[in-house]
Structure formats: C-alpha cells, structure tokens
Write a protein that holds these residues in place. Structure first.
Motif, PDB file in Angstrom:
ATOM      1  N   MET A   1       0.825  -1.209   0.000  1.00 14.31           N
ATOM      2  CA  MET A   1       0.000   0.000   0.000  1.00 14.31           C
ATOM      3  C   MET A   1       0.856   1.254   0.000  1.00 14.31           C
ATOM      4  N   ARG A   2       1.999   1.217   0.694  1.00 17.85           N
ATOM      5  CA  ARG A   2       2.899   2.378   0.740  1.00 17.85           C
ATOM      6  C   ARG A   2       3.410   2.737  -0.648  1.00 17.85           C
ATOM      7  N   GLU A   3       3.686   1.719  -1.435  1.00 20.86           N
ATOM      8  CA  GLU A   3       4.161   1.972  -2.794  1.00 20.86           C
ATOM      9  C   GLU A   3       3.011   2.397  -3.701  1.00 20.86           C
ATOM     10  N   MET A   4       1.874   1.779  -3.531  1.00 25.15           N
ATOM     11  CA  MET A   4       0.730   2.076  -4.395  1.00 25.15           C
ATOM     12  C   MET A   4       0.248   3.511  -4.237  1.00 25.15           C
ATOM     13  N   VAL A   5       0.294   4.029  -2.999  1.00 22.42           N
ATOM     14  CA  VAL A   5      -0.232   5.366  -2.744  1.00 22.42           C
ATOM     15  C   VAL A   5       0.641   6.449  -3.393  1.00 22.42           C
ATOM     16  N   LYS A   6       1.855   6.098  -3.811  1.00 23.41           N
ATOM     17  CA  LYS A   6       2.714   7.061  -4.496  1.00 23.41           C
ATOM     18  C   LYS A   6       2.194   7.387  -5.898  1.00 23.41           C
ATOM     19  N   LYS A   7       1.410   6.455  -6.470  1.00 20.45           N
ATOM     20  CA  LYS A   7       0.904   6.648  -7.835  1.00 20.45           C
ATOM     21  C   LYS A   7      -0.605   6.765  -7.890  1.00 20.45           C
ATOM     22  N   TYR A   8      -1.302   6.039  -7.016  1.00 18.60           N
ATOM     23  CA  TYR A   8      -2.767   6.000  -7.043  1.00 18.60           C
ATOM     24  C   TYR A   8      -3.331   6.596  -5.754  1.00 18.60           C
ATOM     25  N   ALA A   9      -4.377   7.373  -5.895  1.00 18.71           N
ATOM     26  CA  ALA A   9      -5.033   7.921  -4.708  1.00 18.71           C
ATOM     27  C   ALA A   9      -5.626   6.792  -3.871  1.00 18.71           C
ATOM     28  N   MET A  10      -5.445   6.884  -2.568  1.00 18.37           N
ATOM     29  CA  MET A  10      -6.036   5.939  -1.627  1.00 18.37           C
ATOM     30  C   MET A  10      -6.630   6.729  -0.477  1.00 18.37           C
ATOM     31  N   TYR A  11      -7.678   6.161   0.139  1.00 23.07           N
ATOM     32  CA  TYR A  11      -8.432   6.891   1.143  1.00 23.07           C
ATOM     33  C   TYR A  11      -8.566   6.057   2.415  1.00 23.07           C
ATOM     34  N   GLY A  12      -8.872   6.735   3.488  1.00 25.00           N
ATOM     35  CA  GLY A  12      -9.157   6.075   4.754  1.00 25.00           C
ATOM     36  C   GLY A  12     -10.485   6.556   5.293  1.00 25.00           C
TER      37      GLY A  12
END
Length: 289
Positions: free
Chosen positions: A233-244
């Motif tokens: 998830m840490r790597e993915m959030v660098k390219k794709y928006a992620m929410y909590g």
C-alpha cells in the motif's frame, strides 16, 4: 458495483493454542456462531455475492461449515427441528463461496495475492476472517464501498487507538477531506509510538482496485520476513489515490484471549435466547468480586 470479496483465513492462530492445533481460529465461536460466519454475513449485507477464502493447512473445517450437510438436514427433518434446519441451510446459501490454499504462510500480502485471477480487473473488498466489526447503520464494508463509489479509489477502514498501542497496527498518514474521510499520504506498519504519524489504525477491512496485485508482486518480505500488505500500500499510494474511512462502529479484536472473552459476553448480552439470563447472572456474579 463491488460484488467480490476476499477473506484471508490461513494463519496458524498461535495465540489461541492449544484449541487451534486442530481447529481454525476463524471457527472459534462467539456465543453459538463461528467468527468467520459473522464476517461472511457482513460481506453479504454489504452487497457482496462472490467470496474467495484463502485458507491453509488445518482449515478444512471452514469449507465444511459453508457446505451442505445432507445427513444433518435429514436428521433435523426427522426430529421436526425445522428452525435449526432453516439456520444451517441458510449458511450454505449466503453467497457463492470459493476456496484456495495458501501454499506457505508468507503473510497477509501474500495471501491476498492468491486472489488475482479470481478478482480479475474488478475492485474488491477484503475482510480479515478473525475480526468482527459492528457498524452503526450500514455494515463497515458497505461504508467502505460507499466511499469507493464516491472516489473510485482504494479505501481502508480506520480506527482511533490509544497512542501507546499504535505499534500493534498499520497506521495512516493523511489529510482530512470530509467528516470521517482522509486522503492517504503514507501507511506505516507497526510504528513505534514516537514514529507514528497518527493514531488511526487500519482496522481489518479494505476495498482495493486491482492495481494492488501489481504492487504485491513487487513487495519484498518485511517484518517477520512476510509479505506485508501495508508495504504494498505504501508503494501504491505514491501513484494512485487511496483513502481512509474512520468508520462508525465498534471493532472486536478476538486475536487474544481476553478480548475474545469480552466479545462473547457482549454478543451474549444481545442474544435473544440467553441475553436476559446472562445479564442477571453477571449482576449476581459481580457482587462476589
């Protein structure tokens, strides 16, 4: 519309030995129902129709629980125990449930990677099979799906925990967008109290876009020499928006004996058959403490 869910249920359950030597921890009952059945019911109540369970050695009891049991059904019919018959038939009709075996215990991230071909290119929910969450209003997974529908990106459930407990969880670093929704900047797995960016812990429920599989493929073993979902998830959030989503509800962590007993009491007090006598017994018993 999200219709598929993944439920990882392959862990050893070492904190519950000796009972988990031959019984999956996900099959340990809360009152009279296995934990994993509550999790499946949450998924179904959230609109999920197709579930893949990731299981491992010693977990065949989970398969059997969600399968038909013709001999038992015939016995209940013969005894005219039609209420019980309806209950057990309902279990096998909750959803389309499939199983795949995790070959080695290489962590949560590795377990989820087994769902790649089942999920395809669809967004999907993840519900950990050993954690119960009771939502206020909509089920927690449905709350996450609602956020996904607004932003069309991955979203994780968040729970505020005491700062001294952040080392037990993955936590989010992010900025608030609306009442209880944050946009993620980073995720950190089990940080020390002084290194934690917040005290909002990832709480066992997720909605992912299929890109997560690409990042899991690239993730190297981390803490405990396992593939950590948080690292992907840490790597993915660098390219794709992620929410909590700081959800509305209560999480019951049955990963330790004390919280397991507390959860049984809480659910027992709400049980229509034993709730009233249990409450009376607790009143009397507490006078002796």
């Amino acid at each position: 519309m999200i219709k598929k869910a993944v439920i990882p249920a392959a862990g050893w359950g070492t904190r519950f030995l000796p009972i988990t030597k031959s019984q999956p921890k996900e099959m340990i009952p809360i009152v009279d129902t296995p934990v994993i059945q509550y999790v499946v019911e949450e998924a179904v109540a959230s609109g999920i129709t197709d579930i893949l369970m990731i299981i491992g050695k010693g977990k065949r009891a989970i398969e059997e629980h969600f399968d038909r049991s013709p001999q038992l059904e015939e016995s209940l019919i013969a005894k005219k125990q039609l209420g019980l018959l309806e209950q057990i038939k309902k279990i096998s009709n909750l959803a389309n449930i499939h199983f795949i075996w995790q070959k080695e215990m290489n962590g949560l991230g590795d377990a989820i990677s087994y769902a790649r071909y089942h999920v395809g290119r669809e967004p999907f929910a993840v519900l950990l099979g050993d954690t119960l969450i009771s939502g206020k209003g909509a089920p927690i997974t449905k709350q996450l799906i609602d956020v996904y529908d607004r932003y069309k990106s991955s979203v994780v459930a968040l729970e505020e925990v005491p700062p001294e407990n952040v080392h037990r969880y993955g936590v989010i670093q992010g900025k608030k967008l609306e009442n209880n929704v944050l946009i993620a900047e980073d995720f950190i797995e089990k940080p020390a109290k002084e290194e934690a960016p917040s005290n909002l812990a990832i709480a066992s429920r997720y909605v992912f876009t299929p890109e997560i599989f690409d990042y899991l493929d690239e993730t190297k073993p981390g803490k405990n020499n396992e593939i950590q979902l948080t690292d992907a998830m840490r790597e993915m959030v660098k390219k794709y928006a992620m929410y909590g989503l700081q959800f509305q509800g209560t999480r019951y962590d049955i990963g330790n004996k004390l919280d397991f007993l507390k959860t049984n009491i809480i659910y027992g007090l709400e049980h229509e058959e034993i709730g009233a006598p249990l409450r009376e017994w607790l009143r009397e018993f507490s006078k002796k403490l």
